[in-house]
Write a protein that holds these residues in place. Structure first.
Motif, short mmCIF file in Angstrom:
data_model
loop_
_atom_site.label_atom_id
_atom_site.label_comp_id
_atom_site.label_asym_id
_atom_site.label_seq_id
_atom_site.Cartn_x
_atom_site.Cartn_y
_atom_site.Cartn_z
N SER A 176 0.83 -1.20 0.00
CA SER A 176 0.00 0.00 0.00
C SER A 176 0.86 1.25 0.00
O SER A 176 1.94 1.28 0.61
N TRP A 177 0.40 2.28 -0.70
CA TRP A 177 1.10 3.55 -0.75
C TRP A 177 0.74 4.35 0.51
O TRP A 177 -0.42 4.37 0.92
N PRO A 178 1.72 5.02 1.14
CA PRO A 178 1.43 5.73 2.40
C PRO A 178 0.47 6.91 2.21
O PRO A 178 0.64 7.70 1.27
N ALA A 179 -0.48 7.04 3.08
CA ALA A 179 -1.44 8.14 3.02
C ALA A 179 -0.73 9.47 3.20
O ALA A 179 0.18 9.60 4.01
N GLY A 180 -1.15 10.45 2.40
CA GLY A 180 -0.62 11.80 2.53
C GLY A 180 0.60 12.08 1.68
O GLY A 180 1.06 13.23 1.63
N TYR A 181 1.16 11.07 1.03
CA TYR A 181 2.34 11.25 0.20
C TYR A 181 1.95 11.18 -1.28
O TYR A 181 1.26 10.25 -1.70
N GLY A 182 2.41 12.16 -2.06
CA GLY A 182 2.19 12.14 -3.49
C GLY A 182 3.27 11.34 -4.21
O GLY A 182 4.29 10.98 -3.63
N ARG A 183 3.03 11.13 -5.51
CA ARG A 183 3.94 10.27 -6.29
C ARG A 183 3.95 10.75 -7.73
O ARG A 183 2.91 10.86 -8.38
N ILE A 184 5.15 11.06 -8.23
CA ILE A 184 5.35 11.44 -9.62
C ILE A 184 6.41 10.50 -10.20
O ILE A 184 7.51 10.40 -9.64
N VAL A 185 6.10 9.81 -11.28
CA VAL A 185 7.07 8.93 -11.93
C VAL A 185 7.29 9.42 -13.36
O VAL A 185 6.35 9.50 -14.15
N LEU A 186 8.53 9.77 -13.66
CA LEU A 186 8.91 10.30 -14.97
C LEU A 186 9.72 9.28 -15.74
O LEU A 186 10.49 8.52 -15.16
N ASP A 187 9.56 9.27 -17.06
CA ASP A 187 10.40 8.40 -17.89
C ASP A 187 11.85 8.87 -17.86
O ASP A 187 12.77 8.06 -17.77
N GLU A 188 12.05 10.20 -17.91
CA GLU A 188 13.40 10.74 -17.95
C GLU A 188 13.42 12.16 -17.41
O GLU A 188 12.48 12.93 -17.61
N THR A 189 14.51 12.51 -16.73
CA THR A 189 14.75 13.89 -16.31
C THR A 189 16.26 14.07 -16.17
O THR A 189 17.01 13.10 -16.24
N ASP A 190 16.70 15.32 -16.00
CA ASP A 190 18.13 15.55 -15.79
C ASP A 190 18.56 14.92 -14.47
O ASP A 190 19.47 14.11 -14.41
N SER A 191 17.91 15.30 -13.38
CA SER A 191 18.11 14.63 -12.10
C SER A 191 16.85 14.83 -11.28
O SER A 191 16.17 15.86 -11.42
#
Length: 244
Positions: free
Chosen positions: A2-17
């Motif tokens: 389960s994902w923790p309540a209150g925490y957001g999540r962004i998943v990117l294919d690519e970024t500089d850092s």
């Protein structure tokens, strides 16, 4: 998991850092947010060093909006280290090969498997960058002379875990340790960290850009400083690279 309540999540294919991505987004985030990238083109570690991040390894940054004084905020490097330890145990089913190296590395069979980088941004946002060698580790020639050898989780334990699955484990582990830190302060975090500390009671070398201190690793004090017993007595060190 389960994902923790209150925490957001962004998943990117690519970024500089993910640290740079977190800095760009910090002012727009309302609450804690994990920013993960499947690929980084300009990952970095402590003191501006490059951080190699081949595909399949883990790179993410947690952005928080802490309210404590800066010295207390910085203690979250220990919170993150414990969360990483917990996540490693969860995905491998073993605790014995892992240890924590002051100030912010996780060791596996004596080699470096993960690192942590903390940065603060305008407005008080804290970015906790975490890199884990899930499937591949840099060669010895790519790290500083005398530094701990890099290792990967897969090569050392046979555990095959993808970055997003590892993020699930880490986010949950971090949420538990963060709740303890906010509720009870640093004391229980410090005790838990010390119980997993690498080379406690042994002679180590702490180097800064201008000095070198050799002594027996006695403890970490309530401010998070490394405490060494040297030929001149006890010395507390706030920031350094430690060599074994």
């Amino acid at each position: 998991m389960s994902w923790p309540a209150g925490y957001g999540r962004i998943v990117l294919d690519e970024t500089d850092s993910t640290m740079a991505e977190a800095a760009r987004r910090a002012g727009t985030l309302a609450g804690p947010e994990w920013v993960m990238a499947r690929r980084q083109t300009a990952g970095r570690g402590r003191r501006g060093r490059a951080w190699a991040n081949p595909e399949g390894n883990f790179a993410a940054t947690l952005v928080l909006q802490p309210r404590e004084a800066p010295g207390v905020v910085a203690l979250r490097s220990f919170v993150a280290a414990l969360a990483l330890f917990d996540a490693m145990v969860a995905v491998t089913g073993r605790a014995d090969p892992f240890a924590l190296k002051w100030p912010n590395d996780v060791l596996l069979n004596g080699g470096k498997v993960a690192g942590i980088l903390l940065e603060t941004h305008a407005g008080g946002a804290l970015a906790i960058g975490i890199g884990v060698n899930l499937v591949a580790a840099p060669g010895a020639a790519e790290v500083e002379a005398g530094a701990v050898r890099p290792v990967s989780l897969m090569a050392e334990t046979g555990a095959a875990v993808g970055p997003e699955d590892f993020l699930d484990q880490l986010a949950q582990a971090y949420a538990v340790r963060e709740a303890s830190f906010v509720t009870y302060g640093f004391a229980p975090i410090r005790e838990a960290w010390l119980s997993r500390a690498a080379r406690l009671g042994e002679t180590v070398t702490a180097r800064t850009g201008t000095s070198e201190t050799v002594g027996r690793f006695e403890t970490v004090d309530p401010s998070g400083n490394l405490v060494l017993m040297t030929a001149k007595g006890r010395v507390g060190i706030a920031a350094a690279d430690v060599f074994f």
